[in-house]
Design an enzyme around this catalytic site. Structure first.
Site, short mmCIF file in Angstrom:
data_model
loop_
_atom_site.label_atom_id
_atom_site.label_comp_id
_atom_site.label_asym_id
_atom_site.label_seq_id
_atom_site.Cartn_x
_atom_site.Cartn_y
_atom_site.Cartn_z
N THR A 1 0.77 -1.23 0.05
CA THR A 1 -0.13 0.00 0.20
C THR A 1 0.78 1.16 0.07
OG1 THR A 1 -1.64 1.33 1.30
CG2 THR A 1 -0.17 -0.44 2.56
N TYR B 1 -1.60 0.19 10.47
CA TYR B 1 -2.08 -0.54 9.07
C TYR B 1 -0.73 -0.51 8.34
CZ TYR B 1 -3.73 -0.67 4.34
OH TYR B 1 -3.82 -1.16 2.96
N1 UFG Z 1 -13.03 11.41 1.91
C1 UFG Z 1 -13.83 12.19 2.27
N2 UFG Z 1 -15.12 11.72 2.67
C2 UFG Z 1 -15.40 10.53 2.81
C3 UFG Z 1 -14.57 9.66 2.83
C4 UFG Z 1 -13.09 9.91 2.26
O1 UFG Z 1 -13.80 13.34 1.88
O2 UFG Z 1 -16.51 10.45 3.25
C5 UFG Z 1 -11.75 12.08 1.47
C6 UFG Z 1 -10.75 11.45 2.38
O3 UFG Z 1 -10.34 12.35 3.40
C7 UFG Z 1 -9.23 11.16 1.21
C8 UFG Z 1 -9.93 10.79 -0.09
O4 UFG Z 1 -11.59 11.04 0.29
O5 UFG Z 1 -8.72 12.77 1.11
C9 UFG Z 1 -9.70 9.37 -0.34
O6 UFG Z 1 -10.17 8.55 1.07
P1 UFG Z 1 -10.40 6.98 0.81
O7 UFG Z 1 -10.76 6.64 2.31
O8 UFG Z 1 -11.35 6.51 -0.08
O9 UFG Z 1 -8.88 6.58 0.72
P2 UFG Z 1 -7.51 7.01 1.30
O10 UFG Z 1 -6.62 7.61 0.43
O11 UFG Z 1 -7.68 7.24 2.75
O12 UFG Z 1 -6.85 5.37 1.68
C10 UFG Z 1 -6.43 4.49 0.80
C11 UFG Z 1 -6.35 3.07 0.87
C12 UFG Z 1 -5.84 2.70 2.02
C13 UFG Z 1 -4.37 3.21 2.20
C14 UFG Z 1 -4.38 4.66 2.00
C15 UFG Z 1 -2.78 5.16 2.05
O13 UFG Z 1 -7.92 2.80 0.64
O14 UFG Z 1 -6.09 1.42 2.27
O15 UFG Z 1 -4.87 5.01 0.79
O16 UFG Z 1 -2.62 6.28 2.44
F1 UFG Z 1 -3.90 2.86 3.50
#
Ligand code: UFG
Length: 326
Positions: free
Chosen positions: A117, A141
């Protein structure tokens, strides 16, 4: 044609991988404890219900029908939960993975493809992020995944177990034919949540912060279509079966999209309104995560087929409509 053991083949990415392997003519055995996967998502091969941390079960499985390679998708993936309950993450994502690797050693299976990841990099020092970027995971994680990558290096050096670690950025999208898709419970990822707001399964989408140092103030991520991820796994499999050495690759599109761009594109693709609220920042979210994937392109010939955010959203929308019954 190879025989591939897909651990976690009933989950989101694993279930797409099972279809891709089947399509490519490989034989598939799935091992999944169905703790978060779904039996009906396994659309090819044989499903064995059990845990990757069960050495006895693995001994039976690897002795009776030895695979040529193992792909491992069976991890917990929620950053917030990993902070609240790190034991769960180190136990499953690290310790159980070691049980699997030790069983492979006992049975002479020496080709492994690991789902790593972007979280191993922590807060990025420079973007786009290439393989050499310093590692500094900021939550259990990410640490559990980075620990496995380090273990893999040691196991290769000492035991000759070859592994390809694929560091996914933001996996998204679904099978273009709508056979499988993303189905987490609870769902925390942006794209499925936005589409649930479009289908009416959810009232609105909350944007976590609008004051980041990005052009529109919302976080930028590198969304990569799950089918393109699976293609990278197929290439890694071919390379390992041809005797290639261990490798690590970052996997994204190289294109970043902001949260607001995702929501706007989803409005266009779905033709729905998608009510939006503003929330506070989610702790631990870096402003910008974008992959430099040139190494896998140069070494394995990978290139994304669905690099466009619209394709990702269109395919995810087919799945969401199926789930929502709309
Ligand atoms: N976001 C929102 N509202 C929501 C959900 C997410 O604004 O309801 C934003 C988050 O703040 C982030 C973006 O959308 O800026 C993407 O969020 P996700 O939760 O979809 O994905 P992440 O970037 O947090 O996570 C991904 C992988 C994880 C991994 C991570 C590495 O899904 O498994 O990247 O940093 F750990």
């Amino acid at each position: 044609m190879a025989h591939v053991l897909v651990v976690g083949g009933a989950g989101y990415i694993g279930s797409h991988m099972v279809l891709a392997l089947d399509q490519a003519g490989h034989r598939v055995t799935v091992l999944d404890d169905l703790s978060s996967g779904h039996r009906e998502a396994v659309l090819a091969g044989r499903l064995i219900e059990g845990s990757l941390g069960d050495g006895q079960l693995l001994d039976g499985l690897l002795a009776s029908d030895p695979p040529d390679a193992v792909m491992h998708f069976a991890a917990f993936i929620e950053v917030g939960e990993s902070v609240r309950d790190p034991g769960k993450y180190y136990r499953n994502n690290f310790a159980a993975t070691q049980v699997l690797l030790d069983a492979m050693r006992r049975h002479g299976v020496d080709a492994f493809i690991f789902s790593s990841t972007a979280a191993i990099f922590g807060e990025p020092r420079s973007v786009p992020i290439d393989e050499a970027h310093p590692k500094g995971p900021i939550n259990p994680y990410g640490r559990s995944k980075w620990m496995v990558e380090q273990l893999l290096e040691d196991y290769d050096r000492a035991y000759g177990l070859r592994a390809v670690a694929l560091r996914y950025f933001n996996a998204a999208g679904a099978d273009p034919e709508g056979r499988v898709g993303e189905r987490h419970d609870p769902e925390t990822h942006l794209i499925p949540l936005v589409l649930q707001a479009a289908s009416g399964r959810r009232e609105s989408i909350t944007v976590f912060g609008e004051d980041y140092d990005t052009p529109d103030g919302t976080c930028i991520r590198d969304y990569i279509h799950v089918v393109d991820l699976c293609q990278a796994h197929l290439l890694a499999l071919d390379a390992l079966l041809d005797g290639a050495p261990s490798a690590r690759y970052n996997l994204g599109n190289g294109a970043g999209y902001s949260v607001r761009e995702v929501i706007d594109t989803a409005r266009r693709v779905t033709g729905r309104e998608i009510p939006q609220r503003l929330g506070s920042r989610r702790p631990g979210d870096p402003a910008r995560l974008v992959a430099d994937s040139r190494r896998i392109t140069a070494e394995l010939g990978w290139s994304p087929r669905y690099g466009d955010l619209e394709d990702i959203l269109r395919h995810a929308w087919v799945w969401e409509r199926h789930m929502a019954g709309v």
